[in-house]
Design a protein around this motif. Structure first.
Motif, short mmCIF file in Angstrom:
data_model
loop_
_atom_site.label_atom_id
_atom_site.label_comp_id
_atom_site.label_asym_id
_atom_site.label_seq_id
_atom_site.Cartn_x
_atom_site.Cartn_y
_atom_site.Cartn_z
N TRP A 80 -30.19 -12.51 28.47
CA TRP A 80 -29.61 -11.84 27.31
C TRP A 80 -30.03 -10.40 27.41
O TRP A 80 -31.20 -10.11 27.68
N HIS B 243 -29.95 -21.88 16.53
CA HIS B 243 -30.53 -20.70 17.16
C HIS B 243 -31.45 -21.18 18.28
O HIS B 243 -32.19 -22.17 18.13
N ILE B 244 -31.39 -20.45 19.41
CA ILE B 244 -32.36 -20.65 20.50
C ILE B 244 -32.82 -19.26 20.91
O ILE B 244 -32.02 -18.43 21.35
N LEU C 69 -41.67 -10.07 16.29
CA LEU C 69 -41.36 -8.64 16.30
C LEU C 69 -40.59 -8.25 15.05
O LEU C 69 -40.91 -7.26 14.38
N LEU D 100 -42.02 -5.57 12.23
CA LEU D 100 -41.35 -4.31 11.94
C LEU D 100 -41.10 -4.12 10.45
O LEU D 100 -40.85 -3.00 10.01
N GLY E 139 -41.34 4.91 17.61
CA GLY E 139 -40.09 4.95 16.86
C GLY E 139 -39.27 3.71 17.16
O GLY E 139 -39.77 2.59 17.17
N ALA E 140 -37.98 3.91 17.43
CA ALA E 140 -37.09 2.77 17.71
C ALA E 140 -36.99 2.47 19.20
O ALA E 140 -36.24 1.58 19.60
N GLN E 141 -37.72 3.18 20.02
CA GLN E 141 -37.63 2.99 21.46
C GLN E 141 -38.69 2.01 21.96
O GLN E 141 -39.74 1.81 21.35
N PHE E 142 -38.37 1.41 23.09
CA PHE E 142 -39.33 0.55 23.77
C PHE E 142 -39.83 1.25 25.02
O PHE E 142 -39.06 1.89 25.75
N MET F 199 -39.95 0.79 18.40
CA MET F 199 -39.47 -0.58 18.67
C MET F 199 -38.43 -0.94 17.63
O MET F 199 -38.40 -0.39 16.53
N ARG F 200 -37.58 -1.86 17.97
CA ARG F 200 -36.53 -2.30 17.08
C ARG F 200 -36.39 -3.81 17.17
O ARG F 200 -36.81 -4.42 18.16
N ALA F 201 -35.80 -4.39 16.14
CA ALA F 201 -35.63 -5.84 16.12
C ALA F 201 -34.62 -6.25 17.21
O ALA F 201 -33.69 -5.52 17.51
N LEU F 202 -34.81 -7.42 17.77
CA LEU F 202 -33.95 -7.93 18.83
C LEU F 202 -33.31 -9.23 18.37
O LEU F 202 -34.03 -10.15 17.98
N LYS F 203 -32.01 -9.29 18.43
CA LYS F 203 -31.32 -10.54 18.01
C LYS F 203 -31.01 -11.37 19.24
O LYS F 203 -29.87 -11.56 19.62
N VAL F 204 -32.07 -11.88 19.84
CA VAL F 204 -31.92 -12.67 21.05
C VAL F 204 -31.29 -14.01 20.68
O VAL F 204 -31.74 -14.68 19.76
N GLU F 205 -30.28 -14.40 21.45
CA GLU F 205 -29.60 -15.65 21.13
C GLU F 205 -29.15 -16.34 22.39
O GLU F 205 -28.37 -15.79 23.17
N PHE F 206 -29.65 -17.56 22.58
CA PHE F 206 -29.24 -18.37 23.72
C PHE F 206 -28.48 -19.62 23.28
O PHE F 206 -28.07 -20.41 24.14
#
Lengths: 238, 170
Positions: free
Chosen positions: A101, A137-138, A146, A150, A174-177, B1-8
């Motif tokens: 993903w 959801h998986i 995380l 946040l 900030g919003a970066q990784f 960092m930002r939230a991640l909507k990981v979906e499998f």
């Protein structure tokens, strides 16, 4: 929040534990020796799940983040997926085929990819289908950690997410990784601390900039972990 | 960092029944739209016919107005007669006759009298024995009140009375 209001169950699957929470209560917490045992525990629970839909949270050892730096000339989701696929073996040590993903991010900025083995996904779908349950959801449990982190007023620069078999480190300004990696296997607190120390040595983050979230199957003591999946099993530490 | 909507999790496929239901609903919507479109077309045609009818009436009205305007500007067929009659009504015929009766010259006779009220002209034909009598008659006419007379033409023969035409503008 996209997961709030789930009426089904939250299921946690790792290489060292299997757990189920319903309505903010831990109903099943089982340490395991390996993934096969965890899957067996899951298969045993499904007939008595009492629900038609559940969210499945994978441990860091089973669902790994990768930081993709911007690559000139790469555009489009499919191209980014191929880039992520090519990095899975190097980042995780996995040789089996993986599903990836990739988040959408602004051009020229780093983005996060997440990998999970295809065989595992297939097995999970098969188990659920056999018991007429749908995975609504998986995803990685560290992902919800995380999200919850946040939303806290006090934010660190690095988030250390520890669960039954791994330590996942996510960091950035900030919003970066600028940091996304998982150390696995990490099966206890000492191993987690050692991994964290190693990471801190090679980055410009300081210990006071790290905030931690731990999913522990060690005890079922009541904890107020806030709105995070599997909250009864979660501890926060600044 | 930002939230991640990981979906499998795989996307949920709609059951076949849901697809059929959607197809039925869409077909019903399409049919309803078709009926409404047909009704609108019918209504549009009716309105168009009405517009054509009103346009035709408007054109006829316009034509009638044009005709009436043309008629008003055309002289009426009896207008000349009516005007002549009106002018004759105003013509001082009594005064003319009184003038003619007051002038008596031996041997001169009024043979005919033509009055053209539209032009206001009087033409009188007289018989006269000789030129002298004619001139006396003309002088006597011009000595009366009224318009002047003039000799338009005269014919004389040795063996019979002459005739002359005297004209006056009244």
């Amino acid at each position: 929040m996209w997961w709030v209001g789930s009426k089904g169950a939250d299921v946690y699957l790792g290489t060292r534990a299997f757990a189920v929470c319903k309505r903010e209560e831990a109903v099943l917490v089982q340490p395991t020796e390996d993934l096969a045992q965890s899957l067996a525990r899951l298969a045993a629970w499904l007939p008595q799940s009492g629900t038609r839909a559940a969210r499945l949270w994978l441990s860091g050892g089973l669902c790994r983040p990768m930081l993709l730096q911007p690559v000139e000339g790469i555009a489009g989701d499919e191209e980014w997926r191929r880039v992520a696929q090519s990095m899975v073996g190097m980042q995780t040590g996995w040789t089996a085929p993986s599903e990836v993903w990739v988040e959408r991010a602004a051009a020229g900025t780093p983005r996060i990819a997440v990998a999970v083995q295809q065989a595992l996904l297939a097995q999970l779908q098969e188990l659920a289908g056999a018991h007429r349950l749908r995975w609504s959801h998986i995803g990685p449990w560290w992902g919800d950690g995380l999200r919850a982190a946040l939303q806290m007023p006090q934010r660190g620069r690095v988030l250390a997410v520890r669960d039954c078999d791994s330590l996942t480190l996510l960091g950035g300004d900030g919003a970066q990784f600028d940091l996304a990696t998982t150390y696995a296997p990490v099966v206890d607190a000492d191993a987690a601390d050692a991994a964290l120390s190693r990471m801190l040595m090679s980055s410009d983050a300081t210990p006071d900039q790290v905030w931690r979230i731990t999913l522990s199957t060690a005890s079922l003591a009541t904890r107020d972990a806030g709105e995070v999946a599997l909250a009864p099993l979660v501890e926060w530490a600044a | 960092m930002r939230a991640l909507k990981v979906e499998f999790a795989p996307r949920r496929k709609l059951p076949v029944a849901a697809w059929y239901a959607m197809a039925v609903v869409l077909a019903a919507l399409a049919a309803q739209q078709g009926v409404e479109a047909w009704q609108l077309t019918q209504r549009q045609q009716a309105l168009r016919a009405k517009v054509d009818q009103l346009r035709g009436e408007s054109d006829r009205q316009e034509q009638l107005r044009e005709e009436a305007k043309a008629k008003a500007s055309m002289p009426l067929p009896y207008a000349q007669d009516a005007a002549a009659v009106a002018k004759l009504a105003r013509f001082p015929i009594e005064r003319l006759l009184a003038t003619l009766e007051s002038v008596q010259i031996v041997g001169v006779k009024v043979v005919s009298l033509n009055v053209e009220p539209a032009q206001g002209e009087v033409r009188m034909e007289v018989e006269y024995p000789d030129q002298g009598a004619l001139l006396k008659y003309l002088a006597a006419l011009n000595s009366t009140e009224g318009p002047a007379w003039r000799l338009q033409q005269a014919q004389f023969a040795a063996t019979q009375p002459g005739t002359a035409t005297l004209v006056s503008q009244w």
